[in-house]
Design a protein around this motif. Structure first.
Motif, PDB file in Angstrom:
ATOM      1  N   LEU A   1      67.760 -95.854 -51.684  1.00 16.42           N
ATOM      2  CA  LEU A   1      68.520 -94.912 -52.497  1.00 16.42           C
ATOM      3  C   LEU A   1      69.298 -95.726 -53.524  1.00 16.42           C
ATOM      4  O   LEU A   1      70.080 -96.602 -53.174  1.00 16.42           O
TER       5      LEU A   1
ATOM      6  N   ARG B   1      74.160 -92.511 -61.302  1.00 20.57           N
ATOM      7  CA  ARG B   1      73.350 -91.400 -60.824  1.00 20.57           C
ATOM      8  C   ARG B   1      72.602 -91.862 -59.573  1.00 20.57           C
ATOM      9  O   ARG B   1      71.890 -92.876 -59.610  1.00 20.57           O
TER      10      ARG B   1
ATOM     11  N   SER C   1      69.712 -91.546 -56.863  1.00 18.34           N
ATOM     12  CA  SER C   1      68.372 -90.972 -56.740  1.00 18.34           C
ATOM     13  C   SER C   1      67.675 -91.570 -55.524  1.00 18.34           C
ATOM     14  O   SER C   1      67.707 -92.784 -55.321  1.00 18.34           O
TER      15      SER C   1
ATOM     16  N   GLU D   1      66.187 -90.729 -51.209  1.00 27.74           N
ATOM     17  CA  GLU D   1      66.188 -89.901 -50.004  1.00 27.74           C
ATOM     18  C   GLU D   1      67.030 -90.542 -48.904  1.00 27.74           C
ATOM     19  O   GLU D   1      67.122 -91.763 -48.801  1.00 27.74           O
TER      20      GLU D   1
ATOM     21  N   GLY E   1      72.577 -81.784 -57.934  1.00 28.06           N
ATOM     22  CA  GLY E   1      71.432 -82.642 -57.663  1.00 28.06           C
ATOM     23  C   GLY E   1      71.255 -83.009 -56.210  1.00 28.06           C
ATOM     24  O   GLY E   1      70.251 -83.635 -55.849  1.00 28.06           O
ATOM     25  N   LEU E   2      72.196 -82.630 -55.340  1.00 27.67           N
ATOM     26  CA  LEU E   2      72.105 -82.955 -53.918  1.00 27.67           C
ATOM     27  C   LEU E   2      71.589 -81.747 -53.149  1.00 27.67           C
ATOM     28  O   LEU E   2      72.201 -80.675 -53.155  1.00 27.67           O
ATOM     29  N   THR E   3      70.442 -81.911 -52.498  1.00 27.90           N
ATOM     30  CA  THR E   3      69.854 -80.863 -51.669  1.00 27.90           C
ATOM     31  C   THR E   3      69.445 -81.474 -50.335  1.00 27.90           C
ATOM     32  O   THR E   3      69.414 -82.698 -50.177  1.00 27.90           O
TER      33      THR E   3
ATOM     34  N   HIS F   1      68.104 -85.080 -50.275  1.00 32.31           N
ATOM     35  CA  HIS F   1      67.402 -85.488 -51.491  1.00 32.31           C
ATOM     36  C   HIS F   1      68.420 -85.609 -52.622  1.00 32.31           C
ATOM     37  O   HIS F   1      69.161 -84.661 -52.902  1.00 32.31           O
ATOM     38  N   PHE F   2      68.451 -86.774 -53.247  1.00 36.94           N
ATOM     39  CA  PHE F   2      69.366 -87.046 -54.351  1.00 36.94           C
ATOM     40  C   PHE F   2      68.566 -87.104 -55.649  1.00 36.94           C
ATOM     41  O   PHE F   2      67.747 -88.005 -55.850  1.00 36.94           O
ATOM     42  N   ASP F   3      68.800 -86.125 -56.503  1.00 36.71           N
ATOM     43  CA  ASP F   3      68.107 -86.046 -57.791  1.00 36.71           C
ATOM     44  C   ASP F   3      69.125 -86.299 -58.898  1.00 36.71           C
ATOM     45  O   ASP F   3      69.709 -85.377 -59.453  1.00 36.71           O
ATOM     46  N   ALA F   4      69.332 -87.584 -59.197  1.00 33.45           N
ATOM     47  CA  ALA F   4      70.298 -87.994 -60.226  1.00 33.45           C
ATOM     48  C   ALA F   4      71.686 -87.399 -59.963  1.00 33.45           C
ATOM     49  O   ALA F   4      72.318 -86.830 -60.850  1.00 33.45           O
ATOM     50  N   VAL F   5      72.144 -87.527 -58.737  1.00 32.51           N
ATOM     51  CA  VAL F   5      73.451 -86.998 -58.345  1.00 32.51           C
ATOM     52  C   VAL F   5      74.553 -87.847 -58.993  1.00 32.51           C
ATOM     53  O   VAL F   5      74.592 -89.059 -58.808  1.00 32.51           O
TER      54      VAL F   5
END
Length: 392
Positions: free
Chosen positions: A131, A158, A160, A162, A201-203, A219-223
């Protein structure tokens, strides 16, 4: 005071905790939905003042709480431990603003914490985590290798990638997240961040696991995170993680000892009352010797757990080795004791809802999480050779 000797107030407190676990916490645990955070249970732990003690007591008291609660209600023990594991880095390394915002809510049970270290490809080898925290590049012409900043000068990144096998995910209110800030630097290039669950971005998703407590993936999508979210210093996050684990590893052992003691006591009652072969099961030498072995191993594990906890409280230099030894011996012992208890109870112990059926499912995971047994052996050996080379 010897590490294994409890004074009368401690003994009385442990008895009180066992009673609370059985009478007030277990009914709430039974109403919870497996695989999900039981917020009513967490709230009750806060109401009883137990969550606040995570930040005001030492390692010995933490072990006493975990062993006593585990004996009467493993779900309550786990809920308490996960609050501590997720929030201790905030207590130890957080800014005044972070502590003021989150710790009172953790203590009263209104906020659920989580410790997000493991990844799909970085479990036992935590230093291999992937990560990553990329410097934020907010506008055209901003150099991609430069560090962006807020108007007050705080850095921005950011996140990004898992995280996986995270207890309390995806239902926690905030996560202590460990991310790589310096590529190729191993454990020296990791930074710890406090990430609220509602950050863009955090799910996450739940995982269907053998253990009944909640475990999920993130899942971190550009958090987005800033320096204000950092726990400790940049690139020193691995120390935050290991410092937390050094405290909690002996208490994982205490959890295991509580389960072993519950299994042993159930076995004593069963073998003393069960008619077999013209007498009671306890009259068979093979059974009596097996029960004696279970008791011996449980007490040996208990002594090592509290020796490690005492060393932590006293600031001993051998805490990593003692913590690893305590977790290793206690979790392996609990697996043995619970398995033997099932064997001596027979098929009834495998019936859904039986105490031992419950313990049989619960006892397996502690040999893996917070450092698998093989990792603990590696830590022990490393510390022993380091002491030898240092002439200790």
């Amino acid at each position: 005071m010897p590490a294994f000797s409890l004074d009368p107030p401690q003994t009385a407190w442990c008895a009180e905790l066992r009673t609370l676990a059985a009478e007030r916490l277990r009914p709430l645990a039974e109403k919870g939905e497996p695989g999900h955070v039981n917020r009513a249970l967490v709230t009750e732990l806060g109401r009883l003042g137990l969550l606040e003690r995570l930040f005001t007591s030492g390692a010995v008291d933490l072990c006493l709480m975990r062993e006593s609660l585990a004996y009467g209600c493993t779900e309550a023990e786990t809920a308490l431990a996960l609050q501590g594991l997720g929030a201790y880095p905030v207590h130890a390394h957080g800014t005044p603003a972070q502590r003021e915002r989150w710790l009172p809510r953790v203590a009263d049970g209104s906020a659920v914490a989580a410790f997000a270290l493991s990844e799909p490809g970085a479990g036992s080898d935590a230093a291999a985590l992937e990560l990553h925290a990329e410097p934020d590049a907010p506008g055209p012409g901003h150099p991609t290798d430069a560090l962006a900043a807020e108007p007050d000068g705080s850095a921005r990144w950011r996140l990004s990638g898992e995280k996986c096998w995270i207890s309390n995910a995806p239902e926690a209110d905030f996560y202590t997240v460990f991310a790589r800030t310096t590529p190729g630097a191993g454990s020296r290039g990791v930074t710890a961040f406090l990430v609220p669950a509602d950050r863009a971005g955090l799910t996450g998703s739940g995982l269907d696991m053998l253990s009944p407590h909640p475990i999920g993936a993130l899942h971190f999508d550009a958090v987005p995170v800033t320096a204000d979210d950092m726990l400790g210093e940049p690139d020193r996050g691995f120390r935050v993680a290991m410092g937390t684990l050094n405290l909690f590893r002996p208490s994982v052992g205490a959890f295991a000892v509580g389960m072993a003691q519950a299994a042993l006591d159930a076995t004593l009652a069963h073998t003393a009352g069960r008619d077999a072969f013209g007498g009671k099961l306890k009259d068979l030498q093979t059974v009596a010797h097996q029960v004696a072995e279970m008791a011996l191993r449980t007490e040996a594990a208990r002594l090592m757990v509290y020796a490690a906890a005492s060393a932590y409280d006293e600031g001993g230099g051998d805490v990593p080795r003692r913590a690893a030894m305590a977790k290793l011996l206690a979790t392996e012992t609990a697996q043995y004791v619970v398995d033997q208890a099932v064997q001596l109870h027979g098929a009834r112990a495998l019936r859904r809802g039986h105490l031992l059926e419950h313990l049989y499912r619960e006892v397996r995971a502690p040999r893996i999480y917070e450092g698998a047994s093989e990792v603990q052996r590696g830590i022990i050996a490393k510390e022993l050779y380091a002491d030898m080379e240092a002439g200790k």
